[in-house]
Design a protein around this motif. Structure first.
Motif, short mmCIF file in Angstrom:
data_model
loop_
_atom_site.label_atom_id
_atom_site.label_comp_id
_atom_site.label_asym_id
_atom_site.label_seq_id
_atom_site.Cartn_x
_atom_site.Cartn_y
_atom_site.Cartn_z
N THR A 161 32.64 22.70 45.60
CA THR A 161 31.55 22.39 44.68
C THR A 161 30.91 23.63 44.09
OG1 THR A 161 30.05 22.29 46.59
CG2 THR A 161 30.96 20.21 45.82
N ASP A 162 31.24 24.79 44.63
CA ASP A 162 30.70 26.03 44.08
C ASP A 162 31.57 26.60 42.96
OD1 ASP A 162 32.77 26.54 45.80
OD2 ASP A 162 31.87 28.31 46.71
N VAL A 163 32.63 25.89 42.61
CA VAL A 163 33.50 26.37 41.53
C VAL A 163 32.87 26.02 40.18
CG1 VAL A 163 35.75 26.13 40.42
CG2 VAL A 163 35.57 26.26 42.91
N THR A 164 32.54 27.04 39.43
CA THR A 164 31.85 26.84 38.15
C THR A 164 32.56 27.53 37.00
OG1 THR A 164 30.44 28.76 38.57
CG2 THR A 164 29.61 26.61 39.29
N GLY A 165 33.69 28.16 37.29
CA GLY A 165 34.40 28.86 36.22
C GLY A 165 35.85 29.02 36.58
N ARG A 166 36.60 29.65 35.68
CA ARG A 166 38.04 29.73 35.88
C ARG A 166 38.49 31.09 36.39
NH1 ARG A 166 42.95 27.36 32.36
NH2 ARG A 166 43.85 26.31 34.15
N GLY A 167 37.65 32.05 36.28
CA GLY A 167 37.98 33.35 36.85
C GLY A 167 38.81 34.24 35.96
N ALA A 168 38.96 33.88 34.72
CA ALA A 168 39.80 34.69 33.83
C ALA A 168 39.10 34.90 32.49
CB ALA A 168 41.14 34.00 33.60
N TRP A 169 39.18 36.12 32.01
CA TRP A 169 38.78 36.35 30.63
C TRP A 169 39.78 35.61 29.73
CZ3 TRP A 169 34.75 39.57 28.80
CH2 TRP A 169 34.06 40.26 29.78
N ALA A 170 39.30 35.17 28.58
CA ALA A 170 40.22 34.48 27.66
C ALA A 170 39.81 34.81 26.23
CB ALA A 170 40.17 32.98 27.88
N LEU A 171 40.82 34.96 25.40
CA LEU A 171 40.60 35.22 23.98
C LEU A 171 41.05 34.00 23.19
CD1 LEU A 171 42.04 38.86 23.82
CD2 LEU A 171 39.66 38.15 24.19
N GLY A 172 40.27 33.65 22.18
CA GLY A 172 40.61 32.45 21.43
C GLY A 172 40.54 32.67 19.93
N ALA A 173 41.33 31.90 19.21
CA ALA A 173 41.30 31.93 17.75
C ALA A 173 41.58 30.53 17.24
CB ALA A 173 42.33 32.91 17.21
N GLY A 174 40.93 30.18 16.14
CA GLY A 174 41.15 28.85 15.60
C GLY A 174 40.74 28.77 14.15
N VAL A 175 41.11 27.66 13.55
CA VAL A 175 40.74 27.41 12.16
C VAL A 175 40.20 25.98 12.07
CG1 VAL A 175 43.08 26.66 11.56
CG2 VAL A 175 41.54 27.47 9.77
N THR A 176 39.17 25.81 11.25
CA THR A 176 38.56 24.50 11.04
C THR A 176 38.61 24.15 9.55
OG1 THR A 176 37.07 24.80 12.91
CG2 THR A 176 36.46 23.13 11.30
#
Lengths: 305, 138
Positions: free
Chosen positions: A161-176
């Motif tokens: 229950t103490d897990v609140t994140g994924r532990g990894a930096w992540a880079l994202g890109a997208g188009v709308t």
């Protein structure tokens, strides 16, 4: 015409984004897109609160399995989002969630909470909505996930229950892409990808990397009367295989699909309330290797102009 | 009466490859045993005490013997949990030593449903052996 689309888009992306963060295993992160500002706004602050009970999960073969009797899992996720216009076509946005997990299994219950992973994004509008006739608005989003949350690798609680994140930096890109018709209808399509960076410490002596995630969100809606926009959102997220020491792990890809209505009501020039529901379709094949969630989100947005 | 669900027998010298066996909710899928060609020095026999397996408080019994079949006492036994499809583990269960080379854990806790790998590693002096079990937790 512009107003309807702007209000709807601002409501949708943040609310659907909140769902996306709870997708996949143990808090994944879509590192692009946090909504946008209306053309007359200089900035906005949004508070959202999401409740997401999980009735079961899809195993790594796509079979839906309901929770056994006595097992429950509810995630609560209040979050604060800020958007600021740096230039007329360029905004910066950030979101900071707080994650609360309440779980029960085998006669034991536990509640844990903590800071979640933060998301920082920037959005550039290449073509604004209505700028050209018959040409949709086009915006490019870039983002980074900052892993402030506690990952599964660092859990100390019986039911995690103490897990609140994924532990990894992540880079994202997208188009709308977004188009409006007749001043009241709008259609929005968002495509994006998130690439988590390698992690150490999960398996001693090994490097581990979550696979890139590809997200698609389609939203369509109508402004029923001034300030009231009703929408339907459908989304799909596919995460490619996990890699350990650059070798793919079999059956570790994940599919998360959801659909639901959203409503946004601008009851004051500077204030908007928002509500959305997102649910998976709990049958075999419409999910893979991911928890099933029913997410209800409520939000209040204050604009500055 | 204690129900033994899976028995994995491994005979490995130091640095030998781990053997594997699997359980699906308490049903044996494959109980395999491997040997290292006659140079075995430390043997691990692992058995589930709990039936069927559940999320919390599962019991696991480990029996250590040497190449002559004698019980191995005073070894360091660790249990590591890992969920390959999700890329994470869970806190390591505590292990207690009993008589005659028996080591027990009554707190093998899986943080979520799914397919897990349970790696039992035993170390005695310079000898190390490990055994991997697979379990599907409902």
């Amino acid at each position: 015409m512009i107003r309807a689309g702007a209000i709807a888009a601002a409501a949708l992306v943040v609310l659907s984004g909140a769902r996306a963060e709870a997708a996949a295993c143990c808090v994944s992160a879509s590192a692009f897109g946090l909504g946008r500002l209306a053309v007359w706004e200089n900035g906005a602050v949004l508070f959202t609160a999401a409740a997401a009970p999980s009735p079961g999960s899809w195993n790594e073969h796509g079979h839906y399995i309901a929770n056994p009797t006595g097992t429950s899992d509810v995630e609560l996720r209040p979050a604060l989002t800020g958007l600021i216009a740096l230039k007329p076509r360029w905004l910066l946005a950030g979101r900071m969630p707080w994650v609360i997990n309440a779980r029960s299994a085998d006669g034991r219950s536990d509640v844990g909470h903590g800071l979640g992973d933060a998301l920082l994004t920037t959005r550039v509008e290449a073509i604004q909505i209505g700028e050209y006739a018959h040409v949709p608005g086009v915006a490019v989003n870039l983002g980074v996930t900052i892993p402030f949350g506690t990952s599964m690798a660092r859990t100390q609680r019986l039911l995690a229950t103490d897990v609140t994140g994924r532990g990894a930096w992540a880079l994202g890109a997208g188009v709308t892409l977004e188009e409006t018709w007749r001043g009241t209808w709008y259609l929005q399509l968002s495509l994006g990808s998130t690439v988590p960076l390698p992690m150490a410490g999960v398996l001693p002596g090994h490097s581990q990397r979550f696979g890139p995630t590809f997200d698609t969100t389609v939203a369509a809606g109508v402004e029923l009367r001034t300030g009231l926009v009703v929408s339907v959102i459908a989304r799909a997220s596919y995460e490619t295989q996990l890699h350990v020491d650059e070798a793919p792990v079999p059956d570790s890809s994940a599919l998360d699909v959801g659909v639901g209505p959203a409503v946004s009501w601008r009851f004051h020039p500077k204030w908007t309330v928002q509500a959305a529901v997102d649910t998976g379709v709990f049958v075999d094949g419409l999910g893979d290797n991911t928890p099933a969630r029913f997410t209800a989100t409520f939000g209040v947005r204050h604009a500055f102009f | 009466m204690r129900g033994v669900l899976t028995v994995g027998l491994v005979m490995l010298a130091a640095c030998g490859a781990p053997s594997t066996s699997a359980v699906d909710g308490g049903n044996v899928l494959d109980a395999g045993a491997t040997a290292d060609g006659g140079t075995a020095a430390l043997n691990i026999e692992a058995s589930w005490i709990t039936s069927p397996l559940k999320r919390l408080d599962n019991g696991l019994e480990v029996h250590l013997t040497d190449a002559t079949g004698e019980h191995v006492e005073g070894a360091n036994v660790n249990i590591a949990l890992y969920m390959p499809a999700h890329g994470h583990g869970a806190p390591a269960p505590t292990v207690e030593e009993h008589e005659h080379g028996e080591y027990h854990s009554h707190a093998v806790n899986f943080t979520m449903a799914g397919t897990w790998e349970i790696t039992v590693t035993a170390t005695k002096g310079e000898l190390t052996a490990s055994h991997v079990l697979t379990a599907v937790i409902p």
